[in-house]
Design an enzyme around this catalytic site. Structure first.
Site, PDB file in Angstrom:
ATOM      1  N   ASP A 148       0.852  -1.192   0.000  1.00  0.00           N
ATOM      2  CA  ASP A 148       0.000   0.000   0.000  1.00  0.00           C
ATOM      3  C   ASP A 148       0.883   1.236   0.000  1.00  0.00           C
ATOM      4  O   ASP A 148       2.108   1.129  -0.095  1.00  0.00           O
ATOM      5  CB  ASP A 148      -0.980  -0.020   1.191  1.00  0.00           C
ATOM      6  CG  ASP A 148      -2.293   0.664   0.824  1.00  0.00           C
ATOM      7  OD1 ASP A 148      -2.244   1.843   0.432  1.00  0.00           O
ATOM      8  OD2 ASP A 148      -3.358   0.024   0.904  1.00  0.00           O
ATOM      9  N   HIS A 175      -2.741   3.053  -4.556  1.00  0.00           N
ATOM     10  CA  HIS A 175      -2.235   2.499  -3.288  1.00  0.00           C
ATOM     11  C   HIS A 175      -0.862   1.853  -3.479  1.00  0.00           C
ATOM     12  O   HIS A 175      -0.591   0.772  -2.968  1.00  0.00           O
ATOM     13  CB  HIS A 175      -3.231   1.476  -2.718  1.00  0.00           C
ATOM     14  CG  HIS A 175      -4.447   2.117  -2.116  1.00  0.00           C
ATOM     15  ND1 HIS A 175      -4.425   2.755  -0.897  1.00  0.00           N
ATOM     16  CD2 HIS A 175      -5.720   2.219  -2.569  1.00  0.00           C
ATOM     17  CE1 HIS A 175      -5.644   3.231  -0.632  1.00  0.00           C
ATOM     18  NE2 HIS A 175      -6.443   2.928  -1.622  1.00  0.00           N
ATOM     19  N   ASP A 195      -8.838  -0.416  -6.176  1.00  0.00           N
ATOM     20  CA  ASP A 195      -9.691   0.578  -5.522  1.00  0.00           C
ATOM     21  C   ASP A 195      -8.985   1.926  -5.404  1.00  0.00           C
ATOM     22  O   ASP A 195      -7.759   2.008  -5.426  1.00  0.00           O
ATOM     23  CB  ASP A 195     -10.060   0.098  -4.108  1.00  0.00           C
ATOM     24  CG  ASP A 195      -8.807  -0.145  -3.270  1.00  0.00           C
ATOM     25  OD1 ASP A 195      -7.867  -0.781  -3.783  1.00  0.00           O
ATOM     26  OD2 ASP A 195      -8.753   0.329  -2.130  1.00  0.00           O
ATOM     27  N   GLU A 196      -9.786   2.966  -5.283  1.00  0.00           N
ATOM     28  CA  GLU A 196      -9.337   4.303  -4.888  1.00  0.00           C
ATOM     29  C   GLU A 196      -8.067   4.745  -5.624  1.00  0.00           C
ATOM     30  O   GLU A 196      -7.083   5.141  -5.004  1.00  0.00           O
ATOM     31  CB  GLU A 196      -9.082   4.322  -3.376  1.00  0.00           C
ATOM     32  CG  GLU A 196     -10.333   4.045  -2.572  1.00  0.00           C
ATOM     33  CD  GLU A 196     -10.084   4.055  -1.071  1.00  0.00           C
ATOM     34  OE1 GLU A 196     -10.962   4.492  -0.344  1.00  0.00           O
ATOM     35  OE2 GLU A 196      -9.006   3.605  -0.628  1.00  0.00           O
ATOM     36  N   CYS A 216       1.062   8.419 -21.430  1.00  0.00           N
ATOM     37  CA  CYS A 216      -0.253   7.823 -21.135  1.00  0.00           C
ATOM     38  C   CYS A 216      -1.291   8.357 -22.121  1.00  0.00           C
ATOM     39  O   CYS A 216      -2.129   7.594 -22.630  1.00  0.00           O
ATOM     40  CB  CYS A 216      -0.695   8.150 -19.709  1.00  0.00           C
ATOM     41  SG  CYS A 216       0.041   7.058 -18.486  1.00  0.00           S
ATOM     42  N   GLU A 223      -5.152   1.106   9.714  1.00  0.00           N
ATOM     43  CA  GLU A 223      -4.667   2.456  10.027  1.00  0.00           C
ATOM     44  C   GLU A 223      -4.819   2.768  11.520  1.00  0.00           C
ATOM     45  O   GLU A 223      -4.016   3.479  12.107  1.00  0.00           O
ATOM     46  CB  GLU A 223      -5.455   3.525   9.256  1.00  0.00           C
ATOM     47  CG  GLU A 223      -5.192   3.580   7.775  1.00  0.00           C
ATOM     48  CD  GLU A 223      -6.164   2.745   6.979  1.00  0.00           C
ATOM     49  OE1 GLU A 223      -6.743   1.792   7.542  1.00  0.00           O
ATOM     50  OE2 GLU A 223      -6.358   3.039   5.779  1.00  0.00           O
TER      51      GLU A 223
HETATM   52  C1  ACM Z   1     -11.178  -0.215   0.208  1.00  0.00           C
HETATM   53  O1  ACM Z   1     -11.762  -0.135   1.299  1.00  0.00           O
HETATM   54  N1  ACM Z   1     -10.410   0.782  -0.209  1.00  0.00           N
HETATM   55  C2  ACM Z   1     -11.331  -1.386  -0.655  1.00  0.00           C
HETATM   56 ZN    ZN Z   2       1.935   7.719 -17.357  1.00  0.00          ZN
END
Ligand code: ACM
Ligand code: ZN
Length: 692
Positions: free
Chosen positions: A346, A409, A472-473, A488, A635
């Site tokens: 992460d 992440h 995710d995120e 890109c 966390e």
């Molecule tokens: C998540 O909670 N970011 C999967």
């Molecule tokens: Zn790039």
């Protein structure tokens, strides 16, 4: 589900003044209770505190969880006017050897000194014995502790409930079998026989084929722990283990107790193992020093509702020592959970040895600070350790699923190898929670060389068919990082010029196509080269799910959207909705973690309420529903005991959601079964939250 974290500057100020103190003395006014009170500050910010002197603190109770699992704490001087020590207040402060309880003490609550295994002596200054919860010292052998009480009050303590155990070991008490067995997750069918009783003294012979030698070892452990059976005698009533594929689907078993003995027949070895786990729960006595004299006759027929019941563990934010993962595996297996998903990378750390990219662990596995907790956090798992874990877990029929995040992440990896991100920007490892905008660059060949190497090395370590790709995120707003990257955007132009490219209604921009390009390439590699089944967290900007993948529904409020996508794309889906399955959220108002980023309370009942079919019909259940998952993002979880505290007992509610048929589930009945089982967990030293 990381919202922006609102850390008050004041908290940092307090943290920095306290950070290096080892001996802490607090005098005068003291905030006990409420958000971020003085105990939370002492417990979570004073990471290196070894002595705490509260003698002159204006505080009459050490509140629930006040100093939970502070392993470095060697000495605590309680406030002069202390009346109450709350539930788990000093739990697992296992470096403390001696304690003095002031004369004002009135009450000591459940597991207040649980797992304080270093304790050698306790002095109580109150002539009247304070009320002591039966399990105040759970997980501790109190007969090894020297109890000193005021002159003339020894008799009172000897006669006082629970205190009397300090003076003599309780005798083993024979217990009749319960009228109903307490089993979690609740089996499909339980048929009790009214007349038939089997004496547990008559047990002690095992009949099993060589192919079930692993299961036989588990059974022996159960018989030793629950009934004290050490030797196996031919003349005894047998416990028979066998496989019969006609019993039912995968993992099914039939357990029968009759006057003749016990038989556990599984559709496969896993089914036999689960039958043994059920028998283990049936043998739990009512009291810590009890032993069941008889077993009620019963036939139990059981099989899982979903294929996968998993817990996701996050050792990145706060490292979890390798050995502690084993304890979690054995506990999960008791409740028929079969997958541990390890979130190995992460923004805050890279936690798995990769031989070709050694900087990942040399530079990426250590930092100081997780939000306002300014402690050093370091560690990683070697490949040898993970192989050992995989073998260990296999004995419990638990598979270990590694997760390597992409494209977001990944700040820790980018810190070690900046060329992984657009423009090769140099980034420090992140020390706060939240979402980073820096992503892996999908147009760089190095990204693919890196990911393919990592997944190839992991495939020699993790035998599971599944590998989790995160997903995710990826920035906030998502995928924005790629808009400023020339290569890109050139790649995107190429993708867009393909003849079958269609506009995607509802998309903010076309960067999702770059994400799809990246996932397509990696998924193809995993399928074709490593024979793995990829999993990922579903985000709406995936638009479609590649064939042969498993997605996770996780975002609060978006479960139906994820399920619709899985049905549309004929994909498998894990139910992990934030409303029920985020076990890192507090289980009650004001409960740990008291300081968080606005996590909603997710009570035991709320977790229990999860129906993995989510109101969709049988077709969805038969064709798409894969399992349930609980998250333990770390966390705000700064010790292994707190990891357990967050996991349990909610993971038991989750296991029942994933295993048991909906028609057999009832919350009140679950709570009743949980009473006996959680008492047993506490006796074994397993940390749990109090059900609310
Ligand atoms: C998540 O909670 N970011 C999967
Ligand atoms: Zn790039």
């Amino acid at each position: 589900m990381k919202k922006y974290f609102l850390v008050l500057i004041a908290m940092f100020a307090i943290a920095s003044t306290l950070a290096h103190a080892q001996i802490v003395k607090k005098e005068g006014s003291f905030r006990c209770g409420g958000w971020n009170d003085d105990f939370r500050q002492l417990r979570d910010l004073q990471w290196n505190m070894e002595e705490l002197d509260l003698s002159l603190a204006d505080c009459d109770s050490i509140r629930q969880n006040a100093l939970h699992s502070r392993h470095r704490l060697k000495k605590i001087i309680f406030p002069d006017k202390l009346r109450i020590i709350g539930s788990q207040a000093i739990f697992a402060c296992d470096s403390i050897e001696s304690l003095t309880l002031p004369a004002s003490i009135e009450r000591i609550e459940s597991r207040a000194f649980g797992n304080c295994t270093g304790l050698k002596s306790i002095t109580v200054l109150s002539p009247t014995p304070p009320v002591l919860a039966e399990d105040a010292f759970s997980g501790v052998d109190i007969n090894k502790i020297n109890l000193l009480v005021p002159r003339g009050s020894k008799k009172a303590y000897k006669n006082a409930p629970v205190w009397n155990r300090f003076f003599k070991k309780p005798e083993i008490k024979e217990e009749q079998c319960p009228t109903e067995y307490a089993i979690i997750p609740v089996p499909n069918n339980i048929a009790y026989s009214h007349t038939c009783m089997l004496s547990t003294k008559d047990l002690g012979k095992i009949i099993a084929p060589a192919s079930l030698s692993n299961e036989q070892e588990h059974l022996k452990k159960v018989l030793l722990e629950r009934l004290g059976i050490k030797t196996f005698n031919k003349s005894k009533r047998p416990i028979t283990l066998a496989i019969d594929s006609n019993i039912g689907s995968k993992e099914a078993y039939r357990l029968t107790v009759s006057e003749e003995g016990i038989s556990i027949i599984g559709s496969d070895a896993i089914g036999v193992f689960y039958g043994i786990m059920t028998l283990d729960q049936m043998l739990i006595p009512e009291q810590d020093n009890g032993i069941l004299s008889h077993l009620r006759g019963v036939t139990i027929e059981d099989s899982p509702r979903t294929k996968m019941r998993e817990l996701m563990i996050d050792p990145c934010r706060i490292f979890i020592p390798f050995e502690d993962l084993k304890g979690m595996i054995t506990e999960m297996a008791r409740y028929k959970m079969n997958a541990m998903h390890l979130h190995l990378t992460d923004d805050q750390a890279w936690r798995i040895e990769i031989k070709k990219f050694p900087k990942l662990t040399e530079l990426g596995s250590f930092r100081v600070g997780m939000d306002d907790m300014q402690m050093p956090i370091g560690g990683f798992y070697t490949q040898e350790q993970m192989k050992e874990l995989v073998d260990f877990a296999a004995k419990y029929h638990v598979e270990i699923i590694p997760e390597i995040e992409m494209p977001g992440h990944q700040v820790a990896a980018i810190h070690c190898y900046p060329e992984l991100t657009c423009g090769a920007v140099k980034l420090p490892i992140r020390t706060t929670c939240g979402v980073s905008d820096n992503l892996l660059c999908p147009s760089s060949e190095f990204t693919y060389e890196f990911l393919e190497t990592v997944f190839s090395e992991l495939s020699t370590v993790f035998t599971s068919k599944y590998v989790h790709l995160g997903g995710d995120e990826a920035g906030n707003p998502p995928l924005e990082c790629w808009s400023g990257c020339e290569s890109c955007q050139a790649l995107l132009k190429d993708i867009m010029s393909a003849p079958d490219t269609k506009p995607q209604p509802g998309s903010r921009n076309d960067n999702w196509r770059l994400q799809k390009y990246m996932f397509d390439r990696v998924i193809d590699f995993l399928h074709k080269k490593l024979d793995k089944t990829p999993m990922f967290w579903y985000e709406t900007d995936f638009h479609e799910i590649q064939p042969g993948c498993v997605v996770f529904a996780w975002r609060h409020g978006l479960t139906a959207t994820a399920i619709d996508a899985a049905i549309r794309c004929n994909a498998n889906i894990m139910l992990c909705p934030g409303e029920h399955c985020y076990l890192d959220y507090p289980a009650a108002p004001g409960d740990m973690p008291e300081v968080n980023w606005g996590m909603p309370v997710t009570s035991l009942k709320q977790t229990y309420k999860l129906d993995p079919a989510w109101g969709y019909g049988k077709d969805f259940e038969d064709n798409n529903l894969f399992g349930v998952a609980g998250t333990l993002w770390s966390e705000c979880i700064n010790s292994t005991e707190r990891l357990y505290y967050m996991a349990f007992p909610r993971a038991l509610a989750l296991s029942e959601a994933g295993w048991s048929q909906q028609k057999n589930r009832d919350y009140q009945n679950f709570l009743k079964r949980l009473e006996r089982i959680s008492r047993d967990m506490h006796r074994r030293g397993i940390c749990t939250a109090n059900p609310q």
